[in-house]
Design an enzyme around this catalytic site. Structure first.
Site, PDB file in Angstrom:
ATOM      1  N   ALA A  65       0.856  -1.175   0.000  1.00  0.00           N
ATOM      2  CA  ALA A  65       0.000   0.000   0.000  1.00  0.00           C
ATOM      3  C   ALA A  65       0.900   1.236   0.000  1.00  0.00           C
ATOM      4  CB  ALA A  65      -0.880  -0.022   1.238  1.00  0.00           C
ATOM      5  N   GLY A 109       0.597  -4.938   0.963  1.00  0.00           N
ATOM      6  CA  GLY A 109      -0.608  -4.999   0.130  1.00  0.00           C
ATOM      7  C   GLY A 109      -0.355  -5.654  -1.222  1.00  0.00           C
ATOM      8  N   GLU A 112      -0.573  -9.248  -0.565  1.00  0.00           N
ATOM      9  CA  GLU A 112      -1.985  -9.515  -0.252  1.00  0.00           C
ATOM     10  C   GLU A 112      -2.839  -9.502  -1.517  1.00  0.00           C
ATOM     11  OE1 GLU A 112      -1.767  -6.321   2.646  1.00  0.00           O
ATOM     12  OE2 GLU A 112      -2.393  -7.708   4.206  1.00  0.00           O
ATOM     13  N   GLU A 132       4.815  -4.959   7.089  1.00  0.00           N
ATOM     14  CA  GLU A 132       4.112  -3.853   7.751  1.00  0.00           C
ATOM     15  C   GLU A 132       4.642  -3.605   9.150  1.00  0.00           C
ATOM     16  OE1 GLU A 132       2.700  -6.362   6.135  1.00  0.00           O
ATOM     17  OE2 GLU A 132       1.098  -5.635   4.828  1.00  0.00           O
TER      18      GLU A 132
HETATM   19  N1  CAA Z   1       4.584   3.249  -0.776  1.00  0.00           N
HETATM   20  C1  CAA Z   1       4.964   4.381  -1.348  1.00  0.00           C
HETATM   21  N2  CAA Z   1       6.111   4.512  -2.060  1.00  0.00           N
HETATM   22  C2  CAA Z   1       6.877   3.426  -2.194  1.00  0.00           C
HETATM   23  C3  CAA Z   1       6.536   2.185  -1.622  1.00  0.00           C
HETATM   24  C4  CAA Z   1       5.309   2.101  -0.893  1.00  0.00           C
HETATM   25  N3  CAA Z   1       4.857   0.976  -0.362  1.00  0.00           N
HETATM   26  N4  CAA Z   1       7.503   1.298  -1.914  1.00  0.00           N
HETATM   27  C5  CAA Z   1       8.412   1.946  -2.656  1.00  0.00           C
HETATM   28  N5  CAA Z   1       8.043   3.239  -2.819  1.00  0.00           N
HETATM   29  C6  CAA Z   1       8.755   4.297  -3.519  1.00  0.00           C
HETATM   30  C7  CAA Z   1       9.952   4.786  -2.709  1.00  0.00           C
HETATM   31  O1  CAA Z   1       9.543   5.712  -1.738  1.00  0.00           O
HETATM   32  C8  CAA Z   1      10.807   5.389  -3.803  1.00  0.00           C
HETATM   33  O2  CAA Z   1      10.274   6.662  -4.121  1.00  0.00           O
HETATM   34  P1  CAA Z   1      11.271   7.956  -4.221  1.00  0.00           P
HETATM   35  O3  CAA Z   1      12.133   7.650  -5.430  1.00  0.00           O
HETATM   36  O4  CAA Z   1      10.309   9.079  -4.441  1.00  0.00           O
HETATM   37  O5  CAA Z   1      12.054   7.982  -2.968  1.00  0.00           O
HETATM   38  C9  CAA Z   1      10.548   4.475  -5.005  1.00  0.00           C
HETATM   39  O6  CAA Z   1       9.328   3.789  -4.719  1.00  0.00           O
HETATM   40  C10 CAA Z   1      11.625   3.439  -5.186  1.00  0.00           C
HETATM   41  O7  CAA Z   1      11.781   2.736  -3.935  1.00  0.00           O
HETATM   42  P2  CAA Z   1      13.205   2.525  -3.227  1.00  0.00           P
HETATM   43  O8  CAA Z   1      14.116   3.657  -3.526  1.00  0.00           O
HETATM   44  O9  CAA Z   1      12.927   2.237  -1.794  1.00  0.00           O
HETATM   45  O10 CAA Z   1      13.707   1.231  -4.011  1.00  0.00           O
HETATM   46  P3  CAA Z   1      14.671   0.069  -3.455  1.00  0.00           P
HETATM   47  O11 CAA Z   1      14.980  -0.776  -4.649  1.00  0.00           O
HETATM   48  O12 CAA Z   1      15.792   0.609  -2.665  1.00  0.00           O
HETATM   49  O13 CAA Z   1      13.743  -0.771  -2.434  1.00  0.00           O
HETATM   50  C11 CAA Z   1      11.725  -1.879  -1.707  1.00  0.00           C
HETATM   51  C12 CAA Z   1      12.592  -1.437  -2.903  1.00  0.00           C
HETATM   52  C13 CAA Z   1      12.433  -2.966  -0.913  1.00  0.00           C
HETATM   53  C14 CAA Z   1      10.434  -2.421  -2.302  1.00  0.00           C
HETATM   54  C15 CAA Z   1      11.446  -0.663  -0.786  1.00  0.00           C
HETATM   55  O14 CAA Z   1      10.950   0.388  -1.588  1.00  0.00           O
HETATM   56  C16 CAA Z   1      10.445  -0.936   0.284  1.00  0.00           C
HETATM   57  O15 CAA Z   1      10.769  -1.531   1.294  1.00  0.00           O
HETATM   58  N6  CAA Z   1       9.192  -0.467   0.088  1.00  0.00           N
HETATM   59  C17 CAA Z   1       8.167  -0.525   1.102  1.00  0.00           C
HETATM   60  C18 CAA Z   1       7.636  -1.929   1.328  1.00  0.00           C
HETATM   61  C19 CAA Z   1       6.590  -1.929   2.413  1.00  0.00           C
HETATM   62  O16 CAA Z   1       6.833  -1.590   3.549  1.00  0.00           O
HETATM   63  N7  CAA Z   1       5.360  -2.346   2.049  1.00  0.00           N
HETATM   64  C20 CAA Z   1       4.245  -2.407   2.967  1.00  0.00           C
HETATM   65  C21 CAA Z   1       3.411  -1.156   2.862  1.00  0.00           C
HETATM   66  S1  CAA Z   1       2.132  -1.049   4.089  1.00  0.00           S
HETATM   67  C22 CAA Z   1       0.898  -2.056   3.519  1.00  0.00           C
HETATM   68  O17 CAA Z   1       0.989  -2.640   2.456  1.00  0.00           O
HETATM   69  C23 CAA Z   1      -0.329  -2.161   4.396  1.00  0.00           C
HETATM   70  C24 CAA Z   1      -1.269  -3.222   4.021  1.00  0.00           C
HETATM   71  O18 CAA Z   1      -1.131  -4.374   4.373  1.00  0.00           O
HETATM   72  C25 CAA Z   1      -2.459  -2.906   3.238  1.00  0.00           C
END
Ligand code: CAA
Length: 258
Positions: A65, A109, A112, A132
């Protein structure tokens, strides 16, 4: 329909939906999820569509998400808007087969959403996780429940509590994905599976999907009875006569969805 966050192509009775927010690793915001719901509703209405493939990019199916969308929301905001309930429902009400083709990250998400599909075909680059906990929250689109049921409580707890990712090989061993294919062949393999399904009787395909999903909600004996009643109901179709006759006559069946 013109979409901004997804790309939809329909060919050979199969609808391919690509999540397309490359700047955000396909993070699921409300616009994207709204468009996905609309695309599935369109595919449901379109008689030409007999199966769907849902995919992302080579880097990410979806990295969860959208954290930027969620950060400043309050409990009252998310509770009042019932965040992710209508969005999840829009996927769950889709009655045609939905295959998730996952390459790269399927996190939170994203994992999911993939699990809400009927089955997952993974590229060898796929990485699944429910991270999360790293954000001070919990899974919120069914991850704690579906992951537990698909891979068992031990692995689901391990992943949701530590936030670690599972690679494609582990996901296949654990039963999260039906098969792992080379990344370059992911879409081809998923479309081939969808086309294979598209050749079958849409009635039996829809009944199989329904019985498997309903079984998740029911005690074993009720689920088996529901299965048996749908099996009995198939004998009211022309496709049952055609399928069984074709077998006996050693020819290819021509199903007419009747
Ligand atoms: N939401 C918003 N933006 C996201 C995102 C997310 N879930 N995941 C990645 N992005 C964005 C980053 O912020 C980044 O944007 P900027 O260039 O503007 O900074 C861009 O995508 C590229 O990401 P990274 O620079 O972080 O890329 P990376 O290759 O170094 O890492 C990754 C990739 C491991 C996927 C890392 O981005 C990451 O850990 N993302 C978050 C994963 C996460 O925590 N997901 C759970 C979300 S909460 C949820 O999903 C709740 C639910 O159950 C419904």
């Amino acid at each position: 329909m013109a979409y901004k966050n997804i790309i939809v192509d329909t060919e050979d009775n199969v609808c391919l939906i690509r999540l397309n927010r490359p700047e955000a690793m396909n993070a699921l915001n409300l616009d994207l999820l709204g468009e996905l719901g609309e695309a599935l509703a369109e595919a449901q209405k379109n008689d030409k569509v007999r199966a769907c493939v849902l995919t992302g990019s080579e880097k990410a199916f979806a990295a969860g998400a959208d954290i930027k969308m969620m950060r400043d929301k309050s409990f009252v905001d998310v509770f009042t808007e019932d965040l992710f309930t209508p969005q999840e429902r829009a996927v769950k009400v889709f009655r045609k087969p939905l295959i998730a083709a996952v390459a790269g990250y399927a996190l939170g998400g994203g994992c999911e959403l993939a699990m809400t599909a009927d089955f997952i075909i993974a590229a060898d680059t796929a990485k699944f996780g429910q991270p999360e906990v790293n954000l001070g929250v919990t899974p919120g689109m069914g991850g704690s429940v579906r992951l537990s049921r698909l891979v068992g409580r031990a692995k689901a707890m391990d992943m949701a509590l530590t936030g670690r990712m599972m690679d494609a090989a582990e996901a296949e061993r654990a039963g999260l994905v039906s098969r792992v294919v080379p990344a370059k062949k992911l879409i081809e393999e998923a479309l081939a599976a969808a086309r294979k399904i598209a050749e079958k009787s849409a009635i039996s395909v829809m009944a199989i999907k329904e019985m498997v999903h309903r079984a998740d909600e029911m005690p074993l004996s009720e689920a088996v009875l529901f299965e048996r009643r749908l099996f009995h109901a198939m004998f009211a179709t022309e496709d049952q006569k055609e399928g069984m006759s074709a077998f006996i006559e050693k020819r290819t069946p021509h199903f007419r969805d009747r």
